[in-house]
Design a protein around this motif. Sequence first.
Motif, PDB file in Angstrom:
ATOM      1  N   THR A 190       0.833  -1.204   0.000  1.00 44.66           N
ATOM      2  CA  THR A 190       0.000   0.000   0.000  1.00 44.66           C
ATOM      3  C   THR A 190       0.867   1.254   0.000  1.00 44.66           C
ATOM      4  OG1 THR A 190      -1.752  -1.185   1.154  1.00 44.66           O
ATOM      5  CG2 THR A 190      -1.834   1.224   1.246  1.00 44.66           C
ATOM      6  N   LEU A 191       1.917   1.240   0.817  1.00 38.95           N
ATOM      7  CA  LEU A 191       2.826   2.381   0.876  1.00 38.95           C
ATOM      8  C   LEU A 191       3.512   2.608  -0.465  1.00 38.95           C
ATOM      9  CD1 LEU A 191       3.982   4.579   2.698  1.00 38.95           C
ATOM     10  CD2 LEU A 191       5.689   2.920   3.489  1.00 38.95           C
ATOM     11  N   ALA A 192       3.906   1.536  -1.121  1.00 35.70           N
ATOM     12  CA  ALA A 192       4.531   1.656  -2.445  1.00 35.70           C
ATOM     13  C   ALA A 192       3.552   2.247  -3.451  1.00 35.70           C
ATOM     14  CB  ALA A 192       5.029   0.296  -2.920  1.00 35.70           C
ATOM     15  N   LEU A 193       2.303   1.795  -3.420  1.00 35.69           N
ATOM     16  CA  LEU A 193       1.296   2.348  -4.329  1.00 35.69           C
ATOM     17  C   LEU A 193       1.113   3.845  -4.102  1.00 35.69           C
ATOM     18  CD1 LEU A 193      -1.390  -0.471  -4.227  1.00 35.69           C
ATOM     19  CD2 LEU A 193      -0.142   0.306  -6.248  1.00 35.69           C
ATOM     20  N   ILE A 194       1.054   4.229  -2.845  1.00 38.18           N
ATOM     21  CA  ILE A 194       0.879   5.653  -2.531  1.00 38.18           C
ATOM     22  C   ILE A 194       2.099   6.441  -2.996  1.00 38.18           C
ATOM     23  CG2 ILE A 194       0.679   7.331  -0.647  1.00 38.18           C
ATOM     24  CD1 ILE A 194      -0.981   5.132   0.838  1.00 38.18           C
ATOM     25  N   ALA A 195       3.297   5.931  -2.712  1.00 39.14           N
ATOM     26  CA  ALA A 195       4.522   6.644  -3.080  1.00 39.14           C
ATOM     27  C   ALA A 195       4.618   6.864  -4.585  1.00 39.14           C
ATOM     28  CB  ALA A 195       5.746   5.874  -2.576  1.00 39.14           C
ATOM     29  N   TYR A 196       4.241   5.861  -5.354  1.00 46.19           N
ATOM     30  CA  TYR A 196       4.391   5.955  -6.806  1.00 46.19           C
ATOM     31  C   TYR A 196       3.217   6.636  -7.502  1.00 46.19           C
ATOM     32  CZ  TYR A 196       8.694   3.318  -6.907  1.00 46.19           C
ATOM     33  OH  TYR A 196      10.002   2.934  -6.749  1.00 46.19           O
ATOM     34  N   GLN A 213       0.904   8.905  -5.907  1.00 44.90           N
ATOM     35  CA  GLN A 213       0.338  10.026  -5.167  1.00 44.90           C
ATOM     36  C   GLN A 213       0.117  11.263  -6.017  1.00 44.90           C
ATOM     37  OE1 GLN A 213       3.008  11.674  -2.049  1.00 44.90           O
ATOM     38  NE2 GLN A 213       4.478  10.190  -2.826  1.00 44.90           N
ATOM     39  N   PRO A 214      -0.925  12.004  -5.710  1.00 44.08           N
ATOM     40  CA  PRO A 214      -1.956  11.730  -4.711  1.00 44.08           C
ATOM     41  C   PRO A 214      -2.914  10.645  -5.212  1.00 44.08           C
ATOM     42  CG  PRO A 214      -2.497  13.747  -5.856  1.00 44.08           C
ATOM     43  CD  PRO A 214      -1.168  13.266  -6.404  1.00 44.08           C
ATOM     44  N   VAL A 215      -3.339   9.785  -4.295  1.00 49.92           N
ATOM     45  CA  VAL A 215      -4.162   8.641  -4.663  1.00 49.92           C
ATOM     46  C   VAL A 215      -5.252   8.428  -3.604  1.00 49.92           C
ATOM     47  CG1 VAL A 215      -2.553   7.009  -3.573  1.00 49.92           C
ATOM     48  CG2 VAL A 215      -4.038   6.228  -5.412  1.00 49.92           C
ATOM     49  N   SER A 216      -6.411   8.009  -4.054  1.00 48.40           N
ATOM     50  CA  SER A 216      -7.541   7.797  -3.137  1.00 48.40           C
ATOM     51  C   SER A 216      -7.574   6.356  -2.640  1.00 48.40           C
ATOM     52  CB  SER A 216      -8.856   8.125  -3.834  1.00 48.40           C
ATOM     53  OG  SER A 216      -9.138   7.149  -4.816  1.00 48.40           O
ATOM     54  N   ARG A 217      -8.308   6.135  -1.571  1.00 48.93           N
ATOM     55  CA  ARG A 217      -8.465   4.792  -1.020  1.00 48.93           C
ATOM     56  C   ARG A 217      -9.040   3.849  -2.061  1.00 48.93           C
ATOM     57  NH1 ARG A 217     -12.780   2.482   0.521  1.00 48.93           N
ATOM     58  NH2 ARG A 217     -13.930   4.408   0.780  1.00 48.93           N
ATOM     59  N   SER A 218     -10.058   4.306  -2.805  1.00 50.93           N
ATOM     60  CA  SER A 218     -10.679   3.425  -3.801  1.00 50.93           C
ATOM     61  C   SER A 218      -9.700   3.069  -4.926  1.00 50.93           C
ATOM     62  CB  SER A 218     -11.953   4.048  -4.374  1.00 50.93           C
ATOM     63  OG  SER A 218     -11.656   5.249  -5.050  1.00 50.93           O
ATOM     64  N   TYR A 243      -4.250  10.589  -0.607  1.00 54.87           N
ATOM     65  CA  TYR A 243      -3.131  10.304   0.275  1.00 54.87           C
ATOM     66  C   TYR A 243      -1.805  10.502  -0.450  1.00 54.87           C
ATOM     67  CZ  TYR A 243      -6.744   8.214   3.140  1.00 54.87           C
ATOM     68  OH  TYR A 243      -7.868   8.023   3.885  1.00 54.87           O
ATOM     69  N   GLY A 244      -0.810  10.917   0.324  1.00 54.33           N
ATOM     70  CA  GLY A 244       0.548  11.061  -0.179  1.00 54.33           C
ATOM     71  C   GLY A 244       1.520  10.726   0.938  1.00 54.33           C
ATOM     72  N   THR A 245       2.780  10.614   0.603  1.00 53.84           N
ATOM     73  CA  THR A 245       3.796  10.296   1.597  1.00 53.84           C
ATOM     74  C   THR A 245       4.216  11.551   2.357  1.00 53.84           C
ATOM     75  OG1 THR A 245       5.515  10.531  -0.084  1.00 53.84           O
ATOM     76  CG2 THR A 245       4.670   8.301   0.329  1.00 53.84           C
ATOM     77  N   THR A 246       4.916  11.332   3.451  1.00 60.72           N
ATOM     78  CA  THR A 246       5.346  12.413   4.334  1.00 60.72           C
ATOM     79  C   THR A 246       6.866  12.531   4.358  1.00 60.72           C
ATOM     80  OG1 THR A 246       5.521  10.919   6.214  1.00 60.72           O
ATOM     81  CG2 THR A 246       3.376  12.007   5.871  1.00 60.72           C
ATOM     82  N   THR A 247       7.340  13.535   5.052  1.00 65.36           N
ATOM     83  CA  THR A 247       8.767  13.694   5.288  1.00 65.36           C
ATOM     84  C   THR A 247       9.296  12.495   6.064  1.00 65.36           C
ATOM     85  OG1 THR A 247       8.562  16.089   5.305  1.00 65.36           O
ATOM     86  CG2 THR A 247      10.516  15.177   6.356  1.00 65.36           C
ATOM     87  N   ARG A 248       8.505  11.986   6.995  1.00 74.40           N
ATOM     88  CA  ARG A 248       8.915  10.805   7.769  1.00 74.40           C
ATOM     89  C   ARG A 248       9.140   9.603   6.848  1.00 74.40           C
ATOM     90  NH1 ARG A 248       8.704   9.015  13.282  1.00 74.40           N
ATOM     91  NH2 ARG A 248       8.450   6.753  13.340  1.00 74.40           N
TER      92      ARG A 248
END
Length: 192
Positions: free
Chosen positions: A104-110, A112-117, A155-160
Motif C-alpha cells: 500500500t505504501l509503495a502504491l501511494i509513493a508511486y 500520489q496523490p491517490v484515493s483509497r478506492s 493520500y501522499g507520503t510524508t517527510t517521515r
Amino acid sequence: MPSLKAILEALIFASPEPVTARRMLAIVKNVPGVSEDPDSLTEQTIEEAVEELRADYGSRHCGIVLDRAAGGYRFYTHPEVAPWLRELRGEESFPKLSPAALETLALIAYAQPVSRSQIEAVRGVAVDSVLSGLLEKGLIQVVGRSPSLGKPLLYGTTTRFLEWFGLQRLEELPDRQELREVLLRILQEDAG
C-alpha cells in the motif's frame, strides 16, 4: 561567541525534523552573536559548514552520524550501535511493516496523490486498516480531496516516509523493476 559550526550542530541536534540550510541561514541571520559576519553568510556557506560537520562526525567513529534526510540534515545513531539501542528501548526502533502495508505504501509513493478506492482497485482488498496504520506511523498523510464524485480523500507520503527510507526526495525512489526486486526480497525474508 559560538562558531557557526557549533550553532549549526545545535540547530540540527535540537530540530525534531530534518532542518534545511535555508532554515538554518534564516535563524543564524535573525539571532545576533555568530562569530562570522552574518551578512556574508549564504546557503552555500551553511552547506559547506554542515559538510565539515559531517566529515568531523564521520572521522570520529562515534555512535552518531550527521546525514542528509528529506531535503535537510539530521543526526542519526550509527547503525553499528543498533543492538544496544534496541536493548535500551526494549523494542525494534523501526517496527516492521506487513507485506500489505509495504504494498500500500509503495502504491501511494508511486501514484500520489491517490484515493483509497484507487488503492483498493489495484490491491483488490479493503485497505482501511492499512491506511490507518500508515497514518498512525506518520508515513502517509491526507494531501487533499479528489474533484471526483464524493470528493474522496487523497493520500501522499510524508517527510517521515523519506526519512524512514533514506531518501532526499521522491525522485530517488527505485524504478518499478528495482521496487519489485526489493519487495520480493522483503517477502522472502519475512517468510524465511
